[in-house]
Motif scaffolding. Structure first.
Motif, PDB file in Angstrom:
ATOM      1  N   GLN A   1     -18.535 -13.483 -28.246  1.00  0.00           N
ATOM      2  CA  GLN A   1     -19.865 -13.303 -27.391  1.00  0.00           C
ATOM      3  C   GLN A   1     -20.505 -12.097 -27.851  1.00  0.00           C
ATOM      4  OE1 GLN A   1     -18.501 -13.035 -23.513  1.00  0.00           O
ATOM      5  NE2 GLN A   1     -17.685 -11.024 -23.621  1.00  0.00           N
ATOM      6  N   THR A   2     -21.795 -11.794 -27.781  1.00  0.00           N
ATOM      7  CA  THR A   2     -22.635 -10.716 -28.220  1.00  0.00           C
ATOM      8  C   THR A   2     -23.507 -10.313 -27.167  1.00  0.00           C
ATOM      9  OG1 THR A   2     -23.637  -9.583 -29.978  1.00  0.00           O
ATOM     10  CG2 THR A   2     -24.237 -11.954 -29.442  1.00  0.00           C
ATOM     11  N   GLY A   3     -24.100  -9.278 -27.368  1.00  0.00           N
ATOM     12  CA  GLY A   3     -25.109  -8.752 -26.323  1.00  0.00           C
ATOM     13  C   GLY A   3     -26.402  -9.441 -26.519  1.00  0.00           C
ATOM     14  N   CYS A   4     -27.416  -8.585 -26.682  1.00  0.00           N
ATOM     15  CA  CYS A   4     -28.994  -9.208 -26.820  1.00  0.00           C
ATOM     16  C   CYS A   4     -29.149  -9.678 -28.231  1.00  0.00           C
ATOM     17  CB  CYS A   4     -29.883  -8.362 -26.303  1.00  0.00           C
ATOM     18  SG  CYS A   4     -31.652  -8.930 -26.328  1.00  0.00           S
ATOM     19  N   ILE A   5     -29.494 -10.879 -28.414  1.00  0.00           N
ATOM     20  CA  ILE A   5     -29.768 -11.281 -29.727  1.00  0.00           C
ATOM     21  C   ILE A   5     -31.338 -11.140 -30.136  1.00  0.00           C
ATOM     22  CG2 ILE A   5     -30.081 -13.514 -31.370  1.00  0.00           C
ATOM     23  CD1 ILE A   5     -27.610 -14.485 -29.762  1.00  0.00           C
TER      24      ILE A   5
ATOM     25  N   ALA B   1     -26.122 -11.409 -23.036  1.00  0.00           N
ATOM     26  CA  ALA B   1     -26.700 -10.294 -22.417  1.00  0.00           C
ATOM     27  C   ALA B   1     -27.299 -10.714 -21.152  1.00  0.00           C
ATOM     28  CB  ALA B   1     -27.895  -9.788 -23.336  1.00  0.00           C
ATOM     29  N   THR B   2     -27.958 -10.024 -20.422  1.00  0.00           N
ATOM     30  CA  THR B   2     -28.556 -10.277 -19.004  1.00  0.00           C
ATOM     31  C   THR B   2     -29.259 -11.647 -19.130  1.00  0.00           C
ATOM     32  OG1 THR B   2     -28.323  -8.149 -18.320  1.00  0.00           O
ATOM     33  CG2 THR B   2     -29.486  -9.478 -16.702  1.00  0.00           C
ATOM     34  N   CYS B   3     -30.322 -11.640 -20.190  1.00  0.00           N
ATOM     35  CA  CYS B   3     -31.149 -12.783 -20.241  1.00  0.00           C
ATOM     36  C   CYS B   3     -30.483 -14.263 -20.665  1.00  0.00           C
ATOM     37  CB  CYS B   3     -32.220 -12.574 -21.325  1.00  0.00           C
ATOM     38  SG  CYS B   3     -31.440 -11.926 -23.149  1.00  0.00           S
TER      39      CYS B   3
ATOM     40  N   ALA C   1     -25.917 -18.901 -20.256  1.00  0.00           N
ATOM     41  CA  ALA C   1     -24.920 -18.921 -21.269  1.00  0.00           C
ATOM     42  C   ALA C   1     -23.615 -18.888 -20.956  1.00  0.00           C
ATOM     43  CB  ALA C   1     -25.369 -17.510 -22.125  1.00  0.00           C
ATOM     44  N   ARG C   2     -23.208 -18.724 -19.642  1.00  0.00           N
ATOM     45  CA  ARG C   2     -21.943 -18.531 -19.555  1.00  0.00           C
ATOM     46  C   ARG C   2     -21.214 -19.810 -19.242  1.00  0.00           C
ATOM     47  NH1 ARG C   2     -19.259 -14.471 -17.597  1.00  0.00           N
ATOM     48  NH2 ARG C   2     -21.175 -13.589 -16.758  1.00  0.00           N
ATOM     49  N   PRO C   3     -22.056 -20.938 -18.703  1.00  0.00           N
ATOM     50  CA  PRO C   3     -21.400 -22.492 -18.933  1.00  0.00           C
ATOM     51  C   PRO C   3     -21.334 -22.777 -20.425  1.00  0.00           C
ATOM     52  CG  PRO C   3     -22.943 -22.136 -17.159  1.00  0.00           C
ATOM     53  CD  PRO C   3     -22.922 -20.738 -17.630  1.00  0.00           C
ATOM     54  N   VAL C   4     -22.442 -22.398 -21.170  1.00  0.00           N
ATOM     55  CA  VAL C   4     -22.424 -22.731 -22.539  1.00  0.00           C
ATOM     56  C   VAL C   4     -21.204 -22.138 -23.378  1.00  0.00           C
ATOM     57  CG1 VAL C   4     -23.454 -22.515 -24.871  1.00  0.00           C
ATOM     58  CG2 VAL C   4     -24.970 -23.014 -22.842  1.00  0.00           C
ATOM     59  N   MET C   5     -20.701 -20.980 -23.020  1.00  0.00           N
ATOM     60  CA  MET C   5     -19.665 -20.399 -23.667  1.00  0.00           C
ATOM     61  C   MET C   5     -18.435 -20.950 -23.142  1.00  0.00           C
ATOM     62  SD  MET C   5     -18.642 -17.258 -25.096  1.00  0.00           S
ATOM     63  CE  MET C   5     -17.458 -16.224 -25.535  1.00  0.00           C
ATOM     64  N   VAL C   6     -18.303 -21.232 -21.922  1.00  0.00           N
ATOM     65  CA  VAL C   6     -16.976 -21.980 -21.291  1.00  0.00           C
ATOM     66  C   VAL C   6     -17.002 -23.252 -22.262  1.00  0.00           C
ATOM     67  CG1 VAL C   6     -16.008 -22.975 -19.287  1.00  0.00           C
ATOM     68  CG2 VAL C   6     -16.930 -20.879 -18.974  1.00  0.00           C
TER      69      VAL C   6
END
Length: 132
Positions: A66-70, A35-37, A43-48
């Motif tokens: 991936q998911t939205g807001c946790i 999510a935006t937060c 989070a993007r570099p973590v996902m990659v």
């Protein structure tokens, strides 16, 4: 030049596989809060990095999605790891540098990296993670 419906379906399937690395259902499912937060917290570099490491180690029993807001913005980036019994471990304040240890210890050896997890006491989240 217009693409045929079959070509578009092939492109879509390839991209979904790249994004989600969908493999076996009997191993681990790793979910990154995007999510935006989460994105704002890195989070993007973590996902990659997760996708790169899973692919590099050929962990065919690991699904990355991936998911939205946790719902715990102050603990982002958050990575949830579900085992085949749907038991969940939540890693908080994740960084690309922490990913390698989680992959090796948790996804390969089956040992939770407790210093990267959150602790819940009497229903309250107590942030005990090591910041890196």
């Amino acid at each position: 030049m217009a693409k045929s419906l079959a070509e578009l379906k092939a492109i879509r399937e390839k991209k979904l596989n790249e994004i989600n690395l969908r493999h076996g259902k009997n191993g681990y499912r790793v979910v990154v809060g995007m999510a935006t937060c989460g994105i704002a917290a890195g989070a993007r570099p973590v996902m990659v990095k997760l996708m790169e490491e899973v692919q590099a180690k050929n962990l065919v029993d690991v699904t990355v999605a991936q998911t939205g807001c946790i719902g715990m913005c102050k603990l982002e980036p958050i990575v949830e790891v579900y085992d085949s019994n749907d038991e969940k471990v939540t890693y908080v304040h994740m960084t690309p540098e922490k990913v390698a240890k989680v992959i090796e210890e948790h996804l390969v050896k089956g040992n939770v990296v407790t210093e990267y997890t959150m602790t819940v006491v009497d229903g309250k989240v107590i942030d005990t993670t090591v910041k890196a």
